[in-house]
Design a protein around this motif. Structure first.
Motif, short mmCIF file in Angstrom:
data_model
loop_
_atom_site.label_atom_id
_atom_site.label_comp_id
_atom_site.label_asym_id
_atom_site.label_seq_id
_atom_site.Cartn_x
_atom_site.Cartn_y
_atom_site.Cartn_z
N PHE A 4 -53.15 -24.28 121.48
CA PHE A 4 -52.63 -23.63 122.67
C PHE A 4 -51.43 -22.77 122.32
O PHE A 4 -50.73 -23.01 121.35
CB PHE A 4 -52.19 -24.68 123.71
CG PHE A 4 -53.32 -25.50 124.24
CD1 PHE A 4 -54.04 -25.08 125.34
CD2 PHE A 4 -53.67 -26.70 123.65
CE1 PHE A 4 -55.09 -25.84 125.84
CE2 PHE A 4 -54.71 -27.46 124.13
CZ PHE A 4 -55.42 -27.04 125.22
N GLU A 5 -51.21 -21.75 123.17
CA GLU A 5 -49.97 -21.00 123.12
C GLU A 5 -49.26 -21.24 124.45
O GLU A 5 -49.89 -21.57 125.45
CB GLU A 5 -50.21 -19.51 122.88
CG GLU A 5 -51.01 -18.80 123.94
CD GLU A 5 -51.20 -17.33 123.63
OE1 GLU A 5 -50.28 -16.69 123.10
OE2 GLU A 5 -52.29 -16.81 123.94
N TYR A 6 -47.95 -21.11 124.44
CA TYR A 6 -47.14 -21.44 125.61
C TYR A 6 -46.23 -20.28 125.97
O TYR A 6 -45.88 -19.46 125.13
CB TYR A 6 -46.28 -22.69 125.32
CG TYR A 6 -47.14 -23.89 125.02
CD1 TYR A 6 -47.55 -24.74 126.05
CD2 TYR A 6 -47.55 -24.17 123.72
CE1 TYR A 6 -48.34 -25.84 125.78
CE2 TYR A 6 -48.35 -25.27 123.45
CZ TYR A 6 -48.74 -26.10 124.48
OH TYR A 6 -49.54 -27.18 124.21
N TRP A 28 -53.77 -18.13 131.84
CA TRP A 28 -52.68 -19.08 131.70
C TRP A 28 -52.80 -20.17 132.74
O TRP A 28 -53.11 -19.91 133.91
CB TRP A 28 -51.34 -18.37 131.84
CG TRP A 28 -51.04 -17.44 130.71
CD1 TRP A 28 -51.31 -16.10 130.66
CD2 TRP A 28 -50.43 -17.77 129.46
NE1 TRP A 28 -50.91 -15.59 129.46
CE2 TRP A 28 -50.35 -16.59 128.70
CE3 TRP A 28 -49.93 -18.95 128.91
CZ2 TRP A 28 -49.80 -16.56 127.42
CZ3 TRP A 28 -49.38 -18.92 127.65
CH2 TRP A 28 -49.31 -17.73 126.92
N LYS A 47 -49.52 -22.58 129.77
CA LYS A 47 -50.22 -22.67 128.49
C LYS A 47 -51.61 -22.06 128.65
O LYS A 47 -52.14 -21.96 129.75
CB LYS A 47 -50.35 -24.12 128.03
CG LYS A 47 -51.35 -24.94 128.80
CD LYS A 47 -51.53 -26.31 128.18
CE LYS A 47 -52.65 -27.07 128.88
NZ LYS A 47 -52.90 -28.37 128.29
#
Length: 53
Positions: A4-6, A28, A47
């Motif tokens: 994941f990216e946040y 998101w 996320k």
């Protein structure tokens, strides 16, 4: 394993839905909302999954 990216996003109380809808359209997912530096602002933690290639 999923990755994941946040992101953290400032939210204005009078436009919270519009801001979250816009980020949601980009994939998101809202994780949490916390108070900002002043009572009229909030901070959203978001996320989204990073596609595996």
């Amino acid at each position: 394993m999923k990755k994941f990216e946040y992101s953290t996003v400032p939210l204005l109380v009078h436009a919270t839905k519009e801001i979250l809808d816009s980020w949601g359209q980009d994939g998101w997912e809202l994780v949490q909302v916390v108070p900002g530096l002043n009572p009229e602002n909030l901070v959203a933690y978001l996320k989204r999954e990073i596609p595996q290639s």
